[in-house]
Design a protein around this motif. Structure first.
Motif, PDB file in Angstrom:
ATOM      1  N   UNK A  86       0.982  -1.833   0.345  1.00 21.71           N
ATOM      2  CA  UNK A  86       0.338  -0.111  -0.236  1.00 21.71           C
ATOM      3  C   UNK A  86       0.667   1.074   0.146  1.00 21.71           C
ATOM      4  N   UNK A  87      -0.027   2.139  -0.758  1.00 19.58           N
ATOM      5  CA  UNK A  87       0.817   3.497  -0.596  1.00 19.58           C
ATOM      6  C   UNK A  87       0.792   4.491   0.749  1.00 19.58           C
ATOM      7  N   UNK A  88       1.312   4.656   1.991  1.00 23.72           N
ATOM      8  CA  UNK A  88       1.631   5.336   2.982  1.00 23.72           C
ATOM      9  C   UNK A  88       0.742   6.534   2.801  1.00 23.72           C
ATOM     10  N   UNK A  89      -0.573   6.827   3.892  1.00 26.55           N
ATOM     11  CA  UNK A  89      -0.799   8.096   3.623  1.00 26.55           C
ATOM     12  C   UNK A  89      -2.007   8.374   2.225  1.00 26.55           C
ATOM     13  N   UNK A  90      -2.267   7.299   1.254  1.00 24.62           N
ATOM     14  CA  UNK A  90      -2.772   7.906   0.411  1.00 24.62           C
ATOM     15  C   UNK A  90      -3.790   6.137   0.296  1.00 24.62           C
ATOM     16  N   UNK A  91      -3.456   5.009   0.950  1.00 29.72           N
ATOM     17  CA  UNK A  91      -4.006   3.625   1.022  1.00 29.72           C
ATOM     18  C   UNK A  91      -4.093   3.135   2.870  1.00 29.72           C
ATOM     19  N   UNK A  92      -3.449   3.913   3.579  1.00 33.45           N
ATOM     20  CA  UNK A  92      -3.099   4.008   4.701  1.00 33.45           C
ATOM     21  C   UNK A  92      -3.422   5.134   5.584  1.00 33.45           C
ATOM     22  N   UNK A  93      -3.667   5.317   6.209  1.00 30.91           N
ATOM     23  CA  UNK A  93      -3.891   6.774   7.018  1.00 30.91           C
ATOM     24  C   UNK A  93      -2.735   6.566   8.260  1.00 30.91           C
ATOM     25  N   UNK A  94      -2.981   8.390   9.225  1.00 30.17           N
ATOM     26  CA  UNK A  94      -1.590   8.728   9.642  1.00 30.17           C
ATOM     27  C   UNK A  94      -0.605   9.011   8.834  1.00 30.17           C
ATOM     28  N   UNK A  95      -1.016   9.247   7.300  1.00 27.48           N
ATOM     29  CA  UNK A  95       0.045  10.018   6.616  1.00 27.48           C
ATOM     30  C   UNK A  95       0.762  11.587   6.965  1.00 27.48           C
ATOM     31  N   UNK A  96       1.396  12.440   6.549  1.00 26.83           N
ATOM     32  CA  UNK A  96       3.089  13.228   6.763  1.00 26.83           C
ATOM     33  C   UNK A  96       2.268  14.542   6.496  1.00 26.83           C
ATOM     34  N   UNK A  97       0.536  14.843   6.374  1.00 24.50           N
ATOM     35  CA  UNK A  97       0.852  16.178   6.009  1.00 24.50           C
ATOM     36  C   UNK A  97      -0.328  16.777   7.232  1.00 24.50           C
ATOM     37  N   UNK A  98       0.652  16.581   8.678  1.00 21.51           N
ATOM     38  CA  UNK A  98       0.723  16.566   9.878  1.00 21.51           C
ATOM     39  C   UNK A  98       1.597  16.897  11.331  1.00 21.51           C
ATOM     40  N   UNK A  99       1.930  16.919  12.063  1.00 23.51           N
ATOM     41  CA  UNK A  99       2.603  17.604  13.378  1.00 23.51           C
ATOM     42  C   UNK A  99       2.872  15.648  14.160  1.00 23.51           C
ATOM     43  N   UNK A 100       2.314  15.158  13.782  1.00 23.58           N
ATOM     44  CA  UNK A 100       3.147  13.633  13.618  1.00 23.58           C
ATOM     45  C   UNK A 100       2.624  12.619  12.867  1.00 23.58           C
ATOM     46  N   UNK A 101       3.342  11.856  12.517  1.00 27.05           N
ATOM     47  CA  UNK A 101       2.764  10.502  12.340  1.00 27.05           C
ATOM     48  C   UNK A 101       3.153   9.718  12.119  1.00 27.05           C
ATOM     49  N   UNK A 102       2.609   8.144  11.631  1.00 27.07           N
ATOM     50  CA  UNK A 102       3.015   7.100  11.813  1.00 27.07           C
ATOM     51  C   UNK A 102       3.444   5.980  10.748  1.00 27.07           C
ATOM     52  N   UNK A 103       4.990   5.914  10.878  1.00 27.11           N
ATOM     53  CA  UNK A 103       5.523   4.811  10.090  1.00 27.11           C
ATOM     54  C   UNK A 103       5.687   3.453  10.342  1.00 27.11           C
ATOM     55  N   UNK A 104       5.771   2.689   9.477  1.00 27.82           N
ATOM     56  CA  UNK A 104       6.404   1.391   9.846  1.00 27.82           C
ATOM     57  C   UNK A 104       8.514   1.576   9.453  1.00 27.82           C
TER      58      UNK A 104
END
Length: 446
Positions: free
Chosen positions: A167-185
């Protein structure tokens, strides 16, 4: 001072060692779309859909940190076409992606929410890491690539892009990078190039990695020295990196642009062979249903005039429907058309005789695996490839930034500041920066 304010101050004061001891806030500001607004543009043409109406800046709860994951304090992010697609709910609402992901496991259920925090780029500082993360720690300055994979099945272990749960993070997943905090693997993280500002470092991620795989990697066109490479939108987010990779790799770019200003950008990058498609008046479609092969022929003739009689070995495709017929025609016998997007429409038409009778190949290329992303970021870090940032917005103005990209009223990449209070911060290696300052600023003030 708020918890986020304390984190921000620690980063701005270069006290990165203190980050681990600071509390992670229970909520943060993120740019979102809302599930109950997914039909808000129904009946409108794509061009009339306004991201400023659908993108919100909301206070959202900080997600639970899972095994193999990291929470990142986001200093800056950037706009990609996938954020535009999310904001106008095309070709489908991204909430369908989140619902599907949410059914995968109890951990992925976190992503299935009535809001979607968007964004597929970031630069920032690691706040926390989950169980099983060994290569990263709180305080590390990082950028993130946008490939989200599970890798529980065999398919992705030769090329992670082939993982069945890619999946593409921030598009097909939630908690993307246009934010003050992000969740990534954790396997999305890469070192921040230390000669770049936060906003510059955030801007290459998605497009740079995509262009690397599409053009340079053996999974894409496997470009070699001397190849003639036709690049559509050569001054844009994707094309500007393709132009740099072609020049850096000893190939010969033929840059297709839509204005004298965009042609000048390509010249700044070092390209010499340029086609202004608007000045030349190319119209590849007679109407909505019929293309004009005579225009393909006129376009091919123009390419040969510039190259001394040579057709493109590689066509770098991403506009899609509008240009694909011309791309298949223009490629040389035995040439390659490599495509990663369809910004002008997903349903392509081309004359198959030019493909099969001339032994041409069409290769689909989608983002990049971790190794390809790492190599693309390494080239940025060494100053061999440069960010193409042209303008930066505040987080509150993300809707306007997305509108710029939607209407193609931008050059290169458009950045967004998150926790960084202003542009120009985050540079560690001033000597390397000064050496490459002209390349770094090539897209500024255009």
């Amino acid at each position: 001072m708020s918890q986020l304010g304390e984190i921000q101050q620690a980063i701005l004061n270069d006290d990165l060692g203190a980050v681990a001891s600071l509390d992670v806030p229970e909520s943060y500001r993120g740019v979102t779309v809302h599930k109950d607004e997914a039909d808000m543009f129904q009946g409108l043409e794509s061009r009339d859909k306004d991201p400023r109406k659908s993108l919100h800046v909301d206070d959202v709860p900080t997600p639970e940190l899972g095994p193999g994951e990291a929470l990142v304090a986001v200093m800056a992010s950037a706009i990609n076409y996938n954020t535009v697609w999310t904001s106008i709910f095309e070709p489908v609402s991204t909430f369908k992606f989140l619902e599907r992901y949410g059914r995968l496991s109890p951990l992925s259920k976190r992503h299935d929410l009535p809001y979607h925090v968007v964004g597929s780029d970031l630069s920032g500082v690691v706040l926390r890491t989950g169980v099983g993360v060994h290569n990263w720690k709180p305080g590390d300055e990082v950028v993130a690539h946008c490939l989200n994979v599970e890798l529980e099945g065999p398919d992705g272990h030769n090329d992670t892009m082939l993982d069945t749960e890619q999946r593409i993070w921030g598009f097909e997943t939630n908690f993307g990078g246009l934010a003050e905090i992000a969740l990534v693997k954790a396997n999305q993280l890469m070192p921040k190039p230390d000669h770049l500002t936060w906003e510059e470092a955030a801007s290459p991620g998605l497009v740079n990695s995509t262009a690397y795989r599409q053009l340079v990697s053996r999974n894409g066109a496997d470009m070699k020295q001397g190849d003639v490479v036709l690049i559509w939108g050569a001054s844009g987010g994707l094309g500007s990196y393709a132009t740099q990779y072609a020049l850096n790799g000893g190939a010969i770019p033929v840059c297709v642009v839509s204005s004298p200003e965009k042609a000048e950008i390509c010249r700044k990058l070092g390209a010499e062979l340029i086609i202004d498609r608007n000045a030349e008046g190319y119209k590849f479609w007679k109407d909505d249903d019929n293309q004009d092969p005579k225009e393909w022929q006129r376009f091919g003739k123009k390419i040969r005039e510039l190259t001394g009689g040579e057709d493109p070995d590689i066509v770098f495709e991403h506009p899609g429907r509008e240009t694909f017929g011309a791309s298949v025609y223009a490629a040389r016998k035995g040439g390659t058309i490599v495509t990663c997007a369809s910004t002008s429409g997903f349903m392509h038409q081309y004359d198959n005789r030019y493909l099969w009778m001339n032994l041409k190949r069409i290769i689909g290329s989608h983002f990049a695996n971790y190794r390809e992303s790492w190599e693309a970021n390494r080239l940025i870090s060494k100053g061999l490839i440069h960010p193409t940032l042209s303008k930066t917005y505040a987080l509150e103005d993300t809707g306007q930034a997305a509108l710029d990209v939607h209407r193609n009223a931008h050059q290169g990449k458009v950045g967004v500041l998150a926790l960084a209070p202003e542009e120009g911060l985050g540079v560690r290696n001033h000597e390397l920066r000064e050496k490459h300052i002209d390349g770094i600023n090539a897209f500024r003030n255009v």
